[in-house]
Design an enzyme around this catalytic site. Structure first.
Site, PDB file in Angstrom:
ATOM      1  N   LEU A   1       0.850  -1.181   0.000  1.00 25.52           N
ATOM      2  CA  LEU A   1       0.000   0.000   0.000  1.00 25.52           C
ATOM      3  C   LEU A   1       0.889   1.236   0.000  1.00 25.52           C
ATOM      4  O   LEU A   1       1.878   1.292   0.733  1.00 25.52           O
ATOM      5  CB  LEU A   1      -0.916   0.018   1.225  1.00 25.52           C
ATOM      6  N   ASP A   2       0.524   2.227  -0.799  1.00 25.67           N
ATOM      7  CA  ASP A   2       1.265   3.481  -0.818  1.00 25.67           C
ATOM      8  C   ASP A   2       1.160   4.182   0.536  1.00 25.67           C
ATOM      9  O   ASP A   2       0.275   3.876   1.344  1.00 25.67           O
ATOM     10  CB  ASP A   2       0.717   4.405  -1.907  1.00 25.67           C
ATOM     11  N   ARG A   3       2.025   5.145   0.760  1.00 25.34           N
ATOM     12  CA  ARG A   3       2.074   5.852   2.043  1.00 25.34           C
ATOM     13  C   ARG A   3       0.706   6.399   2.448  1.00 25.34           C
ATOM     14  O   ARG A   3       0.301   6.295   3.611  1.00 25.34           O
ATOM     15  CB  ARG A   3       3.078   7.004   1.962  1.00 25.34           C
TER      16      ARG A   3
ATOM     17  N   ARG B   1      -4.576   4.276  -9.326  1.00 24.20           N
ATOM     18  CA  ARG B   1      -4.450   5.731  -9.463  1.00 24.20           C
ATOM     19  C   ARG B   1      -4.176   6.127 -10.916  1.00 24.20           C
ATOM     20  O   ARG B   1      -4.766   7.090 -11.441  1.00 24.20           O
ATOM     21  CB  ARG B   1      -3.341   6.229  -8.544  1.00 24.20           C
TER      22      ARG B   1
END
EC number: 5.4.99.-
Length: 291
Positions: free
Chosen positions: A127-129, A224
């Protein structure tokens, strides 16, 4: 992990038995060198022949080199092999040159140390930040490999995107590559890797849409990039054209993960509730409410 030898496996060597049960040659060598393979409670060599009803025990515990630090973690589930978290926004998953001791990994190792347990840190999903939700951590490289090898994993995300999506559902099939000159940003490109994203409309708001998303493939920033390419960037995602006037990070949440768990031989499924900032974004948008 503990195994009881049945008639179909008797006569095999320990090494052959472990390979048949999903252990890689590299893992077997590491276990052998560490004296972490036992037969009936006695350390065993990998060329030892096994008999019916022998009990083979394998110690998978690892000592991590990650610095323990009291980073908060929200645990949904844990056992001796995995920890499942509901990840908060604004925290990097794994240490980097710029995030040495303030990551999810630091928090997990700190938590294990506080419980007197050893364990490695091997994220099964990434998971991205600023993406929230279900994060599965394997506590050994072997367990990580087993889960990934089975490959039967389904992820479901909730995203709030800009604009009103007209289709009730659809599939985005566009290859994704690293954008030239950037270390971080990705883009749709004919030179990229195959990427597939399914989506369904959950709720249409005045100028936003809530989507239920299933990434069929797992490319970096896939959801995204695909939504931005479609003309509906994720709200708050300034890297890919979203605006952050109503939410200060991308409104993207891993709501559910289902995967085959080799330890139990069954599927496990975990859900994480929508975070407060996304609920507020949805409920503060005029005319419609999220339900």
């Amino acid at each position: 992990m503990k195994f009881v030898v049945d008639e179909t496996s008797q006569g095999l060597t320990v090494g052959e038995f472990l390979k048949a049960n999903g252990f890689s040659s590299r893992t077997i060598r590491r276990l052998k060198l560490g004296g972490k393979i036992l037969i009936n409670g006695v350390p065993a060599y990998t060329n030892t022949r096994i008999s019916c009803n022998d009990v083979i025990e394998v110690d998978l515990t690892e000592k991590s080199g990650i610095v323990p630090s009291p980073v908060p973690i929200n645990i949904l589930y844990e056992d001796d092999h995995i920890i499942v978290l509901n990840k908060q926004p604004g925290v990097v998953v794994h240490p980097t040159a710029f995030h040495y001791n303030d990551t999810i990994a630091n928090g997990v190792i700190y938590y294990l140390n506080q419980k007197g347990k050893k364990g490695g840190f091997h994220p099964v999903n990434r998971l991205d930040r600023d993406t929230t939700g279900v994060l599965i951590i394997a506590l050994s490289q072997h367990m990580h490999n087993l889960i990934q090898t089975h490959g039967r994993m389904k992820k479901r995300y909730i995203a709030v995107v800009e604009g009103v999506v007209k289709e009730n559902e659809g599939v985005i099939v566009e290859p994704i590559a690293r954008r030239e000159g950037s270390l971080i940003e990705r883009c749709v490109s004919e030179k990229g890797q195959k990427a597939i994203t399914r989506f369904k409309v959950v709720k249409r708001l005045k100028d936003l849409t809530v989507l239920d998303i299933e990434p069929v493939t797992g490319r970096t920033h896939q959801i995204r990039v695909h939504l931005s390419f479609k003309g509906h960037p994720v709200a708050g995602d300034t890297l890919y054209g979203g605006k952050n006037d109503r939410i200060k990070r991308q409104a993207l949440h891993c709501a559910e993960m289902t995967f085959f768990y080799p330890v139990t031989g069954t599927y496990l499924s975990f859900k994480a509730p929508l975070p407060e900032d996304m609920v507020n974004l949805i409920n503060s948008t005029p005319y419609l409410r999220f339900s």
